[in-house]
Design an enzyme around this catalytic site. Structure first.
Site, PDB file in Angstrom:
ATOM      1  CG  HIS A 311      28.144 -16.900  33.846  1.00 24.51           C
ATOM      2  ND1 HIS A 311      28.996 -15.706  33.774  1.00 24.51           N
ATOM      3  CD2 HIS A 311      28.352 -17.992  33.127  1.00 24.51           C
ATOM      4  CE1 HIS A 311      29.813 -15.970  32.766  1.00 24.51           C
ATOM      5  NE2 HIS A 311      29.605 -17.470  32.595  1.00 24.51           N
ATOM      6  CG  ASP A 368      28.340 -25.849  32.058  1.00 27.41           C
ATOM      7  OD1 ASP A 368      29.098 -24.676  32.777  1.00 27.41           O
ATOM      8  OD2 ASP A 368      28.928 -26.141  31.098  1.00 27.41           O
TER       9      ASP A 368
END
Ligand code: SDX
Length: 433
Positions: A311, A368
Site C-alpha cells: 500500500h 482488498d
C-alpha cells in the site's frame, strides 16, 4: 503518531546562492508540508512521481496513519464504526459528525426516497448493456446518466445542489449494482425494497429473483454493511484524487464520480479485490507451492504481483484488513466452509509476512486481500467485487466533492519534466528530411 508542536515555521531551501523560505503547513495529524508556491518565482518545480509526497488539498474528512496502521473517519477510529450502519457513517463523512437519531432518520428517509432513482429510465439503460460488459463500465455510464436529472437536484447554493446530487447517488448505487448483477447473470431486474435497510436492499436487488420471496439473511447483510463502512473513504487515493481533479475544473458531480469509478477499476487500485481471487484460483489450480508464487512476486522481470499486498500509505497492517479478515473467517465458515481460497489466502499471508522481501518493504495485506473472499462466499461473481467497492466509496466521494465546494479551489494542473526535443524547424522539403 506524534503531532509536531510549535509554530508553523518554515523550511529554508538554499539554491544557487539564494535562500528560499518555504512556509510549513501544519496538519492536525500527519506530516507537516512545505508550501512550495514560491519555487515558481525561482524557476523551480518539485518532482514527485505518483504524488507520494505531495499534499494537493487540505481536508478534514479522513486520516490514515500508515505507520501505525490506523484509519480515522472525522477522527473516529474505523474499527469503532465497523458495525455502525453504512448510512450513519456516510452522514458522518458528509456532515462531519455522527447523526443524532432524528438526523439519522431524516437522512435515511432522504436517501431511501424511491422517487430519487428514475427506475424505468435506468432499467432501459441497463437493458442496452451486453452481458459481456464489465459491471464497472455499467456503473460509470449509469452514474453519468444521472446528469440528465441534475436539474432536479434542488438547492440555490452549490453546496445544497451537491448535497442533493450526493443523496441521489447514494440512493441509486444499490439499484445500479443490482441491475448490473442482473445483466451479468442474464436475469430480470428487481425493484428496490425500501422497507429493508441499505445493505439488505442491496443484497435483495442482487440476488432475489423478482417474484420470489427470498430475503438476505441477517449475518450476510451485517457483513456487507461492515464492508461498505470500511470502504467508505480513504483520503486522496487514486480515484478520490481523480474526482477532485474533475471537480477542480468546475465539471458536474456525476461526471466526477463517473471518472472516479473508472480510476478505481484499475487492478492496482480497487480492481485488486477481483485480481486477488484470480491469483488465489491460479495458485490453487497450478498445484505449485506458495514459494513459487512468492519468488515470482519478487522477480522484477515477472509482472506477477502478490495482489492484495502492499500500500502507498500503510507500512503496517491496513486497519481495514484486520477487521475484514475476521469477517472473512466468520462468514466463510458459515457460508462456504468448503471453499479452499480462504485457507490459501491465510497460508499466503503467513509465508509473505515471514519473507524478508515483504518484511523489508513493509508489504502487508491491504483492504482488498480478504474482501473478495467474503463477496465470493456471499455468492457474488468476481466482476461484482469492485462495483461493491464503489457502493461504499460513493459516501466518501460525496464528502470530498462537498468539501471542495466550500474551500478555495484552484484548477488542478501539474507541471512536468519535459524530455522531448528542443525547438526545431520543419524542413523545407519534409520528404527528403
Ligand atoms: C487500494 O491509496 C489508497 O488508499 C488505495 C485504497 C483505497 O482504499 O482507496 O487503499 C485501495 O487501492 C489498495 C491497494 C490495492 N492494490 C493491490 O493490492 C495491488 C498490489 N499492490 C501493488 O501494486 C502496490 O503495493 C501498490 C500499488 C498498492 C502501492 O504501490 P507503491 O506505493 O507505488 O509502491 P511501489 O510499487 O513503489 O512498491 C515498493 C516496492 C517495490 O519494490 P522495489 O522497487 O523497492 O524493489 O515494493 C514492491 C515494489 O515492486 N511491491 C510489491 C508489491 N507491492 C509493492 N512486490 C510484490 N507484490 C506486491 N503486491
Amino acid at each position: 503518531m506524534v503531532v509536531p508542536e510549535g509554530p508553523a515555521g518554515a523550511a529554508n531551501l538554499r539554491y544557487e546562492g539564494t535562500e528560499i523560505e518555504l512556509p510549513l503547513e501544519r496538519p492536525t495529524l500527519g506530516r507537516p508540508a512545505m508550501d512550495v508556491s514560491a519555487l515558481g518565482g525561482h524557476h523551480l518545480a518539485v518532482y514527485d512521481p505518483g504524488y507520494a509526497n505531495t499534499a494537493a488539498y487540505q481536508s478534514a474528512i479522513t486520516f490514515v496513519d500508515g505507520e501505525a496502521g490506523h484509519l480515522y473517519y472525522r477522527g473516529y477510529p474505523v474499527e469503532q464504526l465497523a458495525s455502525s450502519s453504512f448510512l450513519e457513517v456516510a452522514y458522518l463523512l458528509i456532515y462531519g459528525d455522527l447523526p443524532t437519531s432524528q438526523q439519522a432518520e431524516e437522512f435515511v428517509a432522504r436517501v431511501r426516497d424511491p422517487k430519487l432513482v428514475p427506475h424505468a429510465a435506468i432499467e432501459r439503460l441497463f437493458d442496452w448493456f451486453p452481458q459481456s460488459m464489465h459491471p464497472m463500465a455499467m456503473l460509470s455510464m449509469a452514474t453519468e446518466a444521472l446528469t440528465a436529472y441534475a436539474e432536479d437536484d434542488p438547492g440555490a447554493d452549490p453546496r445544497a445542489r451537491v448535497e442533493a446530487a450526493g443523496i441521489r447517488l447514494l440512493s441509486a448505487m444499490p439499484v445500479f449494482t443490482g441491475y448490473a448483477m442482473s445483466v451479468l447473470r442474464g436475469l430480470p431486474k428487481g425493484r428496490s425494497n425500501r422497507s429493508l435497510d441499505y445493505s439488505e436492499d442491496l443484497l435483495q436487488l442482487c440476488f432475489t429473483i423478482p417474484g420470489s420471496d427470498h430475503l438476505p439473511d441477517n449475518a450476510t447483510a451485517r457483513a456487507l454493511n461492515t464492508l461498505l463502512v470500511l470502504h467508505a473513504d480513504h483520503e486522496l487515493n487514486c480515484s478520490t484524487a481523480t474526482l477532485r481533479m474533475v471537480a477542480s475544473s468546475g465539471a458536474g458531480f456525476y461526471s466526477g464520480v463517473s471518472a472516479a469509478i473508472n480510476a478505481l477499476w484499475g487492478p492496482l487500485h480497487g480492481g485488486a479485490n477481483q485480481a486477488v481471487i484470480r491469483m488465489l484460483k491460479e495458485i490453487k489450480d497450478s498445484g505449485k507451492p506458495l514459494s513459487h508464487f512468492l519468488e515470482r512476486a519478487k522477480d522484477k522481470m515477472d509482472p506477477f504481483l502478490l495482489m492484495g499486498f502492499g500500500h502507498r500509505v500503510y507500512k503496517s497492517y491496513d486497519a481495514r484488513a484486520k477487521v475484514i479478515r475476521q469477517v472473512a473467517l466468520d462468514l466463510v465458515e458459515k457460508l462456504a466452509p468448503e471453499d479452499p481460497l480462504l485457507d490459501i489466502a491465510l497460508q499466503l499471508e503467513k509465508v509473505a509476512l515471514e519473507d524478508e522481501y515483504f518484511v523489508l518493504r513493509r508489504l502487508y495485506p491491504n483492504v482488498d486481500f480478504y474482501s473478495g473472499i467474503i463477496y465470493r462466499a456471499i455468492g457474488f461473481p468476481d466482476e461484482m467485487f469492485t462495483p461493491l467497492f464503489v457502493v461504499g466509496r460513493s459516501a466518501g466521494w460525496v464528502a470530498h466533492w462537498l468539501e471542495m465546494t466550500t474551500t478555495s479551489n484552484k484548477i488542478g494542473r501539474p507541471t512536468q519534466i519535459y524530455t522531448g526535443p528542443k525547438e526545431r524547424s520543419v524542413p523545407k522539403n519534409p520528404a527528403t528530411a
